[in-house]
Write an enzyme that holds these catalytic residues in place. Structure first.
Site, PDB file in Angstrom:
ATOM      1  N   GLY A 377     -17.342 -22.115  21.415  1.00 48.41           N
ATOM      2  CA  GLY A 377     -17.719 -21.815  20.042  1.00 48.41           C
ATOM      3  C   GLY A 377     -16.623 -22.161  19.061  1.00 48.41           C
ATOM      4  O   GLY A 377     -16.876 -22.664  17.963  1.00 48.41           O
ATOM      5  N   GLU A1394       3.527   7.742  -4.967  1.00 49.46           N
ATOM      6  CA  GLU A1394       3.733   6.442  -5.598  1.00 49.46           C
ATOM      7  C   GLU A1394       5.186   5.982  -5.669  1.00 49.46           C
ATOM      8  O   GLU A1394       5.458   4.792  -5.435  1.00 49.46           O
ATOM      9  CB  GLU A1394       3.131   6.456  -7.006  1.00 49.46           C
ATOM     10  CG  GLU A1394       1.630   6.564  -7.008  1.00 49.46           C
ATOM     11  CD  GLU A1394       1.052   6.688  -8.409  1.00 49.46           C
ATOM     12  OE1 GLU A1394       0.411   5.730  -8.861  1.00 49.46           O
ATOM     13  OE2 GLU A1394       1.239   7.743  -9.032  1.00 49.46           O
TER      14      GLU A1394
END
Length: 1462
Positions: A377, A1394
């Site tokens: 494939g 953060e």
């Protein structure tokens, strides 16, 4: 197997978690994947749809994928009585191809149903804090489980112990890490995931593993880990074994091939049957797909629906492996994983070609894709679809041939010829691939075809073979910029020490070409001649002219330079001037161990080379080299407020690992549920004349398109809203950007909705419209800005002109600051020479945007939304539908990753979903595929920054001016706060005098929104860019300039006047001192200098980056309710995104309520449950953003607990007069019973029983002073002046760059982050590590690319590369600094979500330092910028960027210098 005329009712029988499943014709769409089946037809929703690129119709998947959908697929061999197990992507596996297989999901690991218990895999992943949002966790668990099952099967083989020590499995630490190399995680930073995996490894030192809940440091022992029992994974069901044994004499593989007119899934058992099938009249009228593993599902990128499928796995010759002395023949349907096993087995670790092919194949895709993807494939995709195949390239170099059949004609052709044939259709069947054995005398053996010539054996000939790939990720799961493989037969000329090339095969691929090719002209140049420096230079020059990518390929010059670099790496060590033969070694063999692939060490003339050393291969998969070398976590546990402060395991971690945690898309679809998919604009500025569906898909179950015209009377076309105003839900008359939603297709399934949306027909017109604004430059030229309210802009500091006058040296941005009164475009043009350009970054949360809307009674609606702001979602939906807010109920339990992208950008998805449900009076759900999500959602704000700076000769900066231009996109969103955030982060240094101008540009691009550290990441990085520029101008160390410009307490108060700090609170100088003043730091610098001096083709760099990050707490509600049995329910406004908010809140509630007992004798933690957010239950929930929602929610809960405690204290004291040892249960039961007994006593005094009478009499003494107690309290926490505070941290990172490829390896990162008194060190540590790695992605790998219309084209895992476990620091050390008591913060804690992301700039800066060292080499000097000391390093610093700065022609220059030196 029955004949092809068997009835169409033949069943597909398989098992899911031990339960029998039987599918008959028509039960399920034959194109349905296993993932679709599991999530819609079973209760097992553990496998998640993360990337959506296996199920989406146009996915090119061989190198795609995220791993969230991984399951274990087991097969049983009746002949041997053994079962084999392999991980597989359930989003690629077609459910009709599972006959007689057993599928295990993460729920099945724990006993089948999820609630039967937890497996050791689940418990260890949870216990090592390896799950945050939890969306990827089931896939991680199954990848690990598959590796454990494979190791169990291999015990006693290949040098593995027959019986690993108790508590361990048979796999190695390296194998454990690589088991999850293909799994993407956006939250954790991977280090804890790797540790959880390695806890099973027999060769690991448990003390080297990171923070966990099983032991304290120094007390590690296997007995403390959850027990792992060999054979506990993938137990094959007995009922299925019996069926397989019973059918083995009748059916060898699958149910019969179905040929009836109603049949749409066909299983031919021979090549002849295949051609009979496809040649029938039935197939001439249908769209047919031929499948094996289905991993090529639509590599042609077309949305297609197939009428028929042909499964080739029942054809025996396509599944066989035949080995002989002259080579190995592999059936086309054999999986890539089995090919690897066969080559290693056949090569016996002594065959160079086979072993290196196997090694390279392990860099193709991920294990769970290789297990199902077929070798044939892959080659068909390369031949037919121009797929960038690594396998085609390496097999081409190895002289492979292939056997194909066209109708009745079978032929064998060389692979090179096959690749050049016209594209194959289903009439051409690839049967097998033959890889020749290159024998010790150099014979290419293939006697089967006359097209292959035998070569004459020559005494003294040796074979050299090497494969190469340059890709963003070392271990695969990324398409290469270029791949190559070279095979050479070399021989001594007999008179001199030089070698002559007798035969040469140079194969190249993936560089922007139709298929892999051989550089025949270069081969002809080199063959038959002694290998000299001059010849090699001539070959490199010719090769660069030959390897030319097609027009439109990105990084064309880089790809061509890679070809030269790889050829140089291959031949330079054997050039006449360099090669030194070792007398003891015959030039006729090959030996094991070595390296190939992504990280190829450049040649070094100081090495005494021999062919033995050059022809180096590894004896097994990657050897025993671990991805991660070492990590250390240092935390301090504060016990003042127990259980707050302890590293408690994340709440719900086991639920997430076992698949029981329910995300929005896991909620079962209600009856008559419909599905939606967005139609978006592909034009940036155009009239929309009409929107329609492709008429060729009329047979699909679509119900139409919902647009702005369907908004009910009284409603508004509103899709989002912020404090800066609303934005439309759907574009109406004129599109404003490519990616703007225009409508919503409604269909019976999500798959059909997606297909229909992709094939929608939109009629555009640009008549009477100007050109769109697609860049910051164009926005400035046309004065296209959003006006920023002055109150949002930070104050300027001092007098810039005076500061510049005090400077000894100045770097001007063309004096832009003096030109404010002139035309803005002139102003902008004059600053283009000194600027920093920063691109966008996509969120890549693992769970894409999703919502489920259910109409309810009384014209109301319930919406389940994956949102960081349910309250705003409620408001937007109400306004869109014209309803009061009380008629809109929004529920959010948990979110599969947010990072800011589930705030404003989640609103249009929920609003569109609600609108469709409201219009159709039926439930509607939306789950965006990854491409749509990436195109519509936006991301981080792109920027251009110009600066002028003045400084003293000692590096002290006296003045700085910034001109900031921000691309907001088409609407405001929250973009007007970005200048504030940028400037605040930039002010981490003392700039002396500081001024700025900021413009927020309105452009015809998709709206940008807040992303983790919005504006602050860019501001902090620009500060580093300026410092490094100053250091370059002074020819001094940038780290010295950083130290010189750190704030004092006094200057900090000037730059951050609202956040006052004393000497004790300002911890940054101490943090920096710990990192940079130690002997270890100086020693590392010396090692780096020595390394750079002694290595020509690799350079290292080290950089130190500090941060000062301001956060602002937000008002948040908290509600605490004690139930009748003493259990406790807690509601907060904050949303669990993976940041551990629920965990911290639960700890705080236990602490708050525990204050009733001064001796802390009552442990309440396990009695507490955090309840999902519900906008009609807990109002004023606000937004979960800015890193402070956890602590604000904790404080709100603590205050609510105080209220409850105050109510209970007097009651407890009264009861304790009679009962001294009153427990929590006793107290609550008495409080609950008291009002009931009073009522009973008052109204039924003569009917109460003696027992109740007794209880009543016991209460009489206290009833005079006691009234009913309200056991529920709500508090709305409003931060005072202390709501804003500063966070401090610093990082040192060390990197190594490859001057030949531009590859960057992060050798080590050391972080120290001031977490205050951490509420939960384990949670905060995870946030620090995860944020840092996400920052690495922004600075180093995540290339955000758009086309000429501004449409995002880096729109999936194929083109957008977030970090993986093999790209994080090899040594990763984190220390959480406990900075002590601070009365103005919540229990003295600090935010952690953060700020640490900003520290990742240290990796980028270290890369700059390494490039600077490279530029000192003569062959790299003059590359890029004309100044070797200062140069611009783009963000992200991807491989082409690094290589370009190191010199795209550095190989040629080096060879020229060698020739000139003669």
């Amino acid at each position: 197997m029955a004949s092809s005329s068997a009835p169409s009712s033949a069943a597909v029988v398989f098992a899911v978690n031990g339960e029998r499943v039987e599918l008959r014709e028509g039960d399920v769409d034959p194109g349905a994947t296993l993932l679709e089946f599991l999530r819609t037809r079973t209760r097992f929703t553990g496998p998640k749809l993360g990337c959506g690129e296996g199920t989406r119709p146009f996915a090119a998947i061989s190198l795609r994928g995220c791993g969230a959908c991984v399951v274990l697929i087991s097969t049983y061999d009746a002949a041997s009585g053994e079962a084999s197990h392999a991980a597989a992507s359930s989003c690629l596996t077609l459910v009709h191809g599972l006959h007689h297989r057993a599928v295990t999901t993460t729920e099945g690991l724990g006993g089948g149903g999820g609630r039967a218990g937890l497996h050791a895999v689940h418990e260890r992943v949870a216990g090592f804090h390896a799950s945050q949002c939890g969306f990827c966790t089931p896939g991680v668990c199954m990848s690990l489980a598959a590796a454990l099952a494979a190791a169990d099967a291999k015990k006693g083989k290949g040098g593995r112990p027959a019986a690993p020590a108790e508590g361990y499995a048979g796999l190695t630490a390296a194998e454990a890490e690589r088991a999850v190399a293909g799994n993407l995680c956006r939250c954790t930073g991977y280090r804890p995931i790797a540790d959880a995996c390695k806890s099973f490894a027999a060769d690991v030192d448990l003390e080297d593993l990171g923070l966990n809940s099983f032991w304290r440091k120094g007390e590690a022992h296997a007995s403390k880990l959850p027990r792992y029992d060999e054979g506990s994974i993938g137990v094959f069901p007995e009922f299925l074994k019996a069926e397989i044994r019973a059918s083995s004499g009748i059916e060898e593989c699958m149910p019969p091939a179905l040929v009836g007119s109603a049949s749409i899934w066909h299983r031919p058992r021979s090549v002849e049957e295949y051609y009979k099938l496809v040649g029938s009249e039935l197939f001439g009228k249908s769209r047919t797909k031929v499948v094996v593993g289905n991993t090529a599902s639509g590599v042609n990128r077309e949305a297609e629906v197939y009428d028929r499928y042909v499964d080739l796995r029942c054809i025996p010759e396509l599944n066989s492996v035949s080995k002989e002395a002259k080579g190995v023949e592999i059936g086309a349907a054999v999986s890539i994983s089995k090919v690897i096993e066969a080559l290693r087995e056949d090569g016996g670790c002594n065959d160079v070609v086979f072993c290196k092919i196997a090694d390279h194949m392990e860099k193709v895709a991920s294990p769970f894709v290789r297990n199902t993807a077929s070798l044939g494939g892959n080659l068909i995709m390369a031949q037919r679809d121009q797929f960038a195949s690594d396998i085609a390239t390496i097999l081409l170099a190895a002289g492979s041939s292939i056997c194909i059949q066209v109708s009745s004609k079978r032929q064998t052709v060389m692979l090179e010829e096959f690749l050049q044939m016209p594209p194959c259709d289903y009439k051409t069947l690839l049967l097998s691939i033959y890889i020749p054995q290159w024998t010790h005398v150099g014979v290419l053996s293939d006697c089967r075809s006359r097209t292959v010539d035998r070569m004459v054996s020559t005494r003294g000939t040796s074979v050299l073979f090497e494969t190469y790939r340059a890709a963003p990720r070392p271990l695969g799961n990324a398409v290469a910029y270029l791949n190559a493989a070279f095979l050479a037969q070399v021989a001594s000329d007999g008179t001199t020490s030089s070698l002559i090339l007798r035969e040469l095969r140079l194969a190249f691929g993936a560089y922007g070409t139709q298929h892999a090719i051989r550089a025949s002209n270069v081969e002809k140049l080199l063959v038959g001649k002694p290998i000299t420096i001059s010849l090699l230079l001539e070959a490199c020059t010719l090769l660069k002219k030959s390897i030319v990518p097609v027009e439109g390929t990105r990084h064309t010059a880089y790809r061509s330079s890679l070809a030269v670099a790889f050829l140089f790496s291959f031949l330079y060590p054997v050039t006449k001037e360099i090669f030194k033969p070792v007398k003891a070694v015959h030039l006729n063999g090959s030996v094991p161990s070595g390296t190939n692939g992504h990280r190829n060490f450049g040649p070094n003339e100081r090495v005494d080379a021999s062919l033995m050393k050059i022809n180096n291969v590894k004896s097994a998969s990657y050897g025993n080299d671990c991805i991660l070398e070492y990590s250390k976590q240092i935390i301090e546990i504060n016990k003042d407020h127990l259980p707050v402060g302890i590293p408690a395991k994340k709440v719900g971690a086991e639920l997430q690992a076992s698949g029981e945690a329910v995300f929005v898309d896991d909620i079962p679809s209600p009856k008559d549920c419909l599905y939606g998919a967005f139609i978006y604009s592909t034009k940036p500025l155009a009239h929309v004349r009409s929107i329609g569906l492709d008429p060729s898909f009329k047979q699909l179950n679509t119900l139409g398109v919902v647009t702005a015209k369907d908004i009910p009377e009284g409603g508004s076309n509103v899709g989002a809203n912020t404090i800066f105003g609303p934005e439309p839900l759907f574009g109406d008359l004129v599109t404003q950007c490519a990616g703007e939603p225009l409508g919503l297709v409604i269909a019976e399934t999500q798959k059909i909705a997606n297909i229909a949306a992709k094939r929608a027909l939109i009629d555009y017109s640009t008549e009477n419209l100007g050109a769109p604004i697609l860049s910051i430059e164009e926005a400035v030229r046309r004065c296209s800005y959003f006006e920023t309210p002055p109150f949002l802009l930070p104050q300027k500091i001092g007098d810039f002109s005076k500061g510049m006058a005090e400077a000894d040296q100045k770097i001007y941005s063309a004096e832009v600051h003096f030109l404010c009164q002139f035309d803005q475009w002139i102003q902008y043009l004059r600053c283009t020479f000194l600027q920093v350009n920063l691109n966008s970054q996509y969120y890549f949360y693992m769970e894409t945007q999703t919502a489920l809307a259910i109409p309810d009674e009384d014209n109301s609606i319930v919406v389940y939304s994956s949102s960081q702001c349910p309250e705003t979602t409620q408001n937007v939906i109400a306004k869109c539908l014209g309803l009061p807010c009380h008629s809109v109920r929004v529920i959010t339990r948990r979110v599969g990753g947010g990072f800011g992208g589930k705030a404003v950008r989640s609103l249009p998805v929920a609003a569109a979903c609600a609108l469709a449900a409201f219009k159709l009076h039926r439930p509607v759900r939306i789950y965006l595929d990854r491409k749509t999500d990436m195109i519509m959602t936006g991301g981080r704000h792109p920027m251009k920054i110009c600066y002028s700076v003045g400084f003293k000769s000692d590096g002290k900066i006296t003045a700085l001016h910034i001109d900031l231009f921000i691309n907001a996109g088409m609407t405001k969103d929250i973009s007007l706060i970005i200048p504030h955030n940028f400037i605040e982060a930039l002010k981490k240094y003392n700039w002396g005098a500081f001024s700025y101008e900021a413009k927020v540009c309105k452009t015809n691009t998709v709206t940008k929104s807040a992303m983790r550290g919005p504006g602050e990441v860019q501001g902090s990085y620009v500060a580093e860019a300026i410092v490094e520029h100053v250091a370059s101008a002074l020819s001094t160390d940038a780290n010295l300039v950083r130290q010189r410009n750190l704030h004092t307490v006094e200057s900090l108060a000037l730059f951050h006047s609202e956040c006052t700090e004393d000497d004790m609170g300002y911890t940054l100088p101490s943090i920096c001192g710990q990192l940079t003043t130690s002997e270890n730091y100086q020693h590392r610098l010396e090692i780096i200098q020595s390394f750079n001096k002694n290595n020509r083709w690799k350079k290292r760099g080290l950089s130190f980056v500090p941060i000062v990050h301001k956060v602002l707490s937000r008002p948040t509600p908290g509600k605490v309710s004690i139930l009748n049995d003493g259990s406790i329910a807690v509601e907060v406004g904050g949303i669990e995104l993976g940041q551990g908010l629920w965990t911290k809140v639960k700890q705080m509630a236990a602490f708050g309520l525990g204050q009733l007992w001064t001796d802390l004798s009552q442990e309440l933690f396990d009695r507490i449950r955090i309840i999902q957010a519900d906008t009609l239950s807990n109002v004023q929930g606000g937004w979960t953003t800015g890193s402070t929602t956890s602590e604000s929610s904790c404080e709100a809960v603590r205050l609510a607990c105080n209220i409850v405690v105050d109510r209970l204290t007097s009651v407890k004291e009264q009861f304790q007069e009679k009962e001294s040892n009153l427990s929590w249960d006793e107290l609550i039961s008495k409080v609950i019973l008291f009002p009931i007994l009073i009522i009973v006593g008052r109204y039924y005094p003569f009917n109460i029983t003696s027992a109740i009478a007794c209880l009543y009499l016991n209460f009489v003494d206290v009833q005079a002073n006691m009234v009913g107690v309200d056991l529920s309290a709500r508090e709305y926490y409003i931060p005072g002046p202390s709501g804003s505070y500063l966070n401090y941290g610093a990082a040192i990172s060390e990197v190594e760059i490859d001057l030949l490829t531009g590859a960057t390896m992060i050798l080590r990162s050391d972080l120290i982050y001031d977490c205050g008194q951490s509420l939960n060190p384990a949670v905060d540590l995870g946030q620090v590590e995860g944020a840092f790695v996400q920052g690495i992605g922004y600075f180093m790998s995540e290339e955000y690319v758009t086309n000429s219309d501004g449409l995002v084209i880096s729109d999936g895992t194929w083109t957008y590369k977030i970090p993986t476990v093999d790209t994080i620091p090899k040594q990763f050390n984190v220390k959480l600094l406990n900075s002590g008591f601070h009365k103005k913060r919540v229990l003295s804690s600090k935010a952690s979500g953060e700020p640490p992301l900003l520290l990742a700039a240290s990796v980028h800066c270290a890369t700059r330092a390494a490039i600077r060292a490279a530029k000192e080499e003569p062959h790299c000097s003059g590359s890029g910028s004309s100044s070797p000391s200062h140069f611009d390093l783009e963000v992200p610093a991807i491989m082409p960027v690094v290589k370009e700065l190191c010199g795209l022609e550095n190989v040629e220059r080096y060879l020229e210098s060698l020739l000139n030196s003669k």
